[in-house]
Design a protein around this motif. Sequence first.
Motif, mmCIF file in Angstrom:
data_model
loop_
_atom_site.group_PDB
_atom_site.id
_atom_site.type_symbol
_atom_site.label_atom_id
_atom_site.label_comp_id
_atom_site.label_asym_id
_atom_site.label_seq_id
_atom_site.Cartn_x
_atom_site.Cartn_y
_atom_site.Cartn_z
ATOM 1 N N LEU B 16 0.826 -1.215 0.000
ATOM 2 C CA LEU B 16 0.000 0.000 0.000
ATOM 3 C C LEU B 16 0.859 1.263 0.000
ATOM 4 O O LEU B 16 0.457 2.275 -0.584
ATOM 5 C CB LEU B 16 -0.931 -0.010 1.215
ATOM 6 N N ALA B 17 2.036 1.182 0.620
ATOM 7 C CA ALA B 17 2.947 2.338 0.574
ATOM 8 C C ALA B 17 3.354 2.614 -0.876
ATOM 9 O O ALA B 17 3.370 3.762 -1.329
ATOM 10 C CB ALA B 17 4.182 2.062 1.427
ATOM 11 N N GLY B 18 3.658 1.532 -1.592
ATOM 12 C CA GLY B 18 3.999 1.687 -3.014
ATOM 13 C C GLY B 18 2.815 2.227 -3.803
ATOM 14 O O GLY B 18 2.970 3.077 -4.691
ATOM 15 N N ALA B 19 1.611 1.769 -3.449
ATOM 16 C CA ALA B 19 0.402 2.234 -4.144
ATOM 17 C C ALA B 19 0.191 3.724 -3.917
ATOM 18 O O ALA B 19 -0.213 4.450 -4.831
ATOM 19 C CB ALA B 19 -0.810 1.435 -3.664
ATOM 20 N N LEU B 20 0.470 4.159 -2.701
ATOM 21 C CA LEU B 20 0.318 5.588 -2.382
ATOM 22 C C LEU B 20 1.248 6.436 -3.244
ATOM 23 O O LEU B 20 0.833 7.442 -3.811
ATOM 24 C CB LEU B 20 0.666 5.811 -0.912
ATOM 25 N N VAL B 21 2.511 5.985 -3.340
ATOM 26 C CA VAL B 21 3.494 6.734 -4.140
ATOM 27 C C VAL B 21 3.031 6.793 -5.595
ATOM 28 O O VAL B 21 3.042 7.845 -6.243
ATOM 29 C CB VAL B 21 4.891 6.076 -4.046
ATOM 30 N N ASP B 22 2.590 5.649 -6.116
ATOM 31 C CA ASP B 22 2.163 5.606 -7.526
ATOM 32 C C ASP B 22 0.874 6.394 -7.764
ATOM 33 O O ASP B 22 0.703 7.018 -8.817
ATOM 34 C CB ASP B 22 1.950 4.146 -7.968
ATOM 35 N N ALA B 23 -0.023 6.348 -6.797
ATOM 36 C CA ALA B 23 -1.305 7.051 -6.975
ATOM 37 C C ALA B 23 -1.078 8.537 -7.166
ATOM 38 O O ALA B 23 -1.719 9.171 -8.011
ATOM 39 C CB ALA B 23 -2.212 6.798 -5.776
ATOM 40 N N PHE B 24 -0.164 9.087 -6.395
ATOM 41 C CA PHE B 24 0.039 10.541 -6.463
ATOM 42 C C PHE B 24 1.185 10.949 -7.387
ATOM 43 O O PHE B 24 1.204 12.058 -7.901
ATOM 44 C CB PHE B 24 0.268 11.102 -5.049
ATOM 45 N N GLY B 25 2.120 10.024 -7.604
ATOM 46 C CA GLY B 25 3.253 10.392 -8.443
ATOM 47 C C GLY B 25 3.154 9.872 -9.864
ATOM 48 O O GLY B 25 3.681 10.459 -10.799
#
Lengths: 482, 122
Positions: B16-25
């Motif tokens: 989910l940490a990776g998903a957060l980075v990808d969602a916004f970046g």
Amino acid sequence: MGYAFACAAAALVLLASGVSYFVVSNLRGLGSSHAIGNGPKSKDGATNILLIGLDSRKDQNGDPLPNAILRQLHAGSARGVNEEGVGGYNTNTLILLHVPNDGGKATAFSIPRDDYVDYEDAVGPQQHGKIKEAYGVTKAFTEDRLRARGETGKHQLEHDGREAARKATVSTVRKLLGVPIDHFAEINLAGFYDLATTLGGVDVCLKRPVQDHYSGANFPAGRQHLNGSEALAFVRQRHGLTNGDLDRTHRQQAFLASVTHKLKQDGIFGDLGRMQGLLKVAKKDVVMDASWDVLGFAQQAKSLTGGNVEFHTLPIEGFGTINRQSVNLVNPGKIRAMVHDTLDPPKQAPAPAASGGGAAKATVDVLNGGGHAGLAAKVAGALSQDGFTTGKVGNTTPHARTTVRYGASSEAAGKKIAGLFGAKAVADASLPAGTVRVVLGPAATVPSVSGSGGHHPGPTATLPTTGAQGGAVQGGGIPCVD
Amino acid sequence: MLTPLGAGALLAGVTLAGALVDAFGNHGPGLVLGICLVAGSLLAVALVHARHVRLVLPMPPLAYAVAAAFAGLVGDSGGTGGTVGLATSASRWLSSGFVAMATATLLVAAVAVVRATTTRAR
């Protein structure tokens, strides 16, 4: 139990992901052409796509289609294709599809294939002609140039020739319509057939029965289901139709409307097997530009998948003969204005058009006696831009200078036109009333006119709903056509 | 050593940490999510108690499905309107994670086999 369920769910996700990966990779593989170049792109998030239907009996490598397929298509034989040059590289279908960014109604403009236009980015000495020939002319000259440089590989020649031809076609359409072209898709005869076959045939509707042995079209009136080869005959028939090629354009529009209707009705986007079939067809028969994210486009193009699309045919000013070829005469300025105003309708009510003091009501014949190929069509286009009705356009015996003659009740028009050429208007009782005849000499050039023309669209341009080009064909169902 | 629940939480957290980075970046599931999935899966299968190592096997695809849906709906929701829009979006999100998911699952399976074998040998 819970563990087994988790394993099954994980396997399902992995499988769906694998299939999606395969499909997306395949879609990316479709975009193999770089012919679109660095031309202007749509800025408002909309997408303009040029659909090119190529009347070629050859595959992407330049090899003739198999005899069995050619027979199905009523398209000659492989020997005829190779030795007698049956079928060339005419772009018999040119449709610009405008898909707005907001998911609203898509608009398609069919360009009649015989429109006489100036080419753009065409290779070789021929820089104007029928729009359908820009592809073949450029391909032939590009191949000649490459051969002269020592290139002998048949497939390489075919590839490079087609790339140059696509560029010329895209640029010529861009110039004629005055809108950016973001992507293109080219499909050949076999592609039409394969597409219709993979869809399980398409439903069409005819206003009256037709029988034509050239295309193989032999259909009763009314709504009916056509298989692949019948569908191809349906879109190819032009003999025996009241408006010939222009009616064929409506057939092509009706075919596309039927395809989008079928995609929606049958839920083909959710049918993995048929999606794979369509992908197979696309890989074999379709060439698209490399920059096109097709899956992203599918998200944007909800209007298409919902059948919400309206087809227009671009207007022509009349028919003429140039270089012993029958052509459609067009007014590029008017076309650009119409396309612009259809895609972005003017906010204010249009003002009444200027009458031109009665002069503009005259019909003008333009005959080329000066030897500059294509000049008569250009002059006729410029005059029609100025409000004159185009009459006869063609060549005549050589004349030393430009002459302007006018029939009864067209003196004002005659004098106005004569003024454009620095000539003297002469009354000619042998001409029909209301007619002006211009015979161009060697020094004649295209006159500057006061009409809307040029690259700046006028405010009153609306696509015609009557005449040979007919009105709009609506998607979302099975439209009935001639 | 982690319990199966702990291993699942670890994997979910890293993914989910990776998903957060990808969602916004990255405006949708992308490379960071894929790397986090593989890393999280390896950590989970390496740290879980040897007796429960097989329970990690189905976790990578399930973790990706949840994380990709999150990253997609947050960062790439422009085309998700309607059934076709949602289906094509989901296809894109799933396809972009196939390599990471398959890699993570194979690595988890390999580590699980090695750990199970060495535990039995002792």
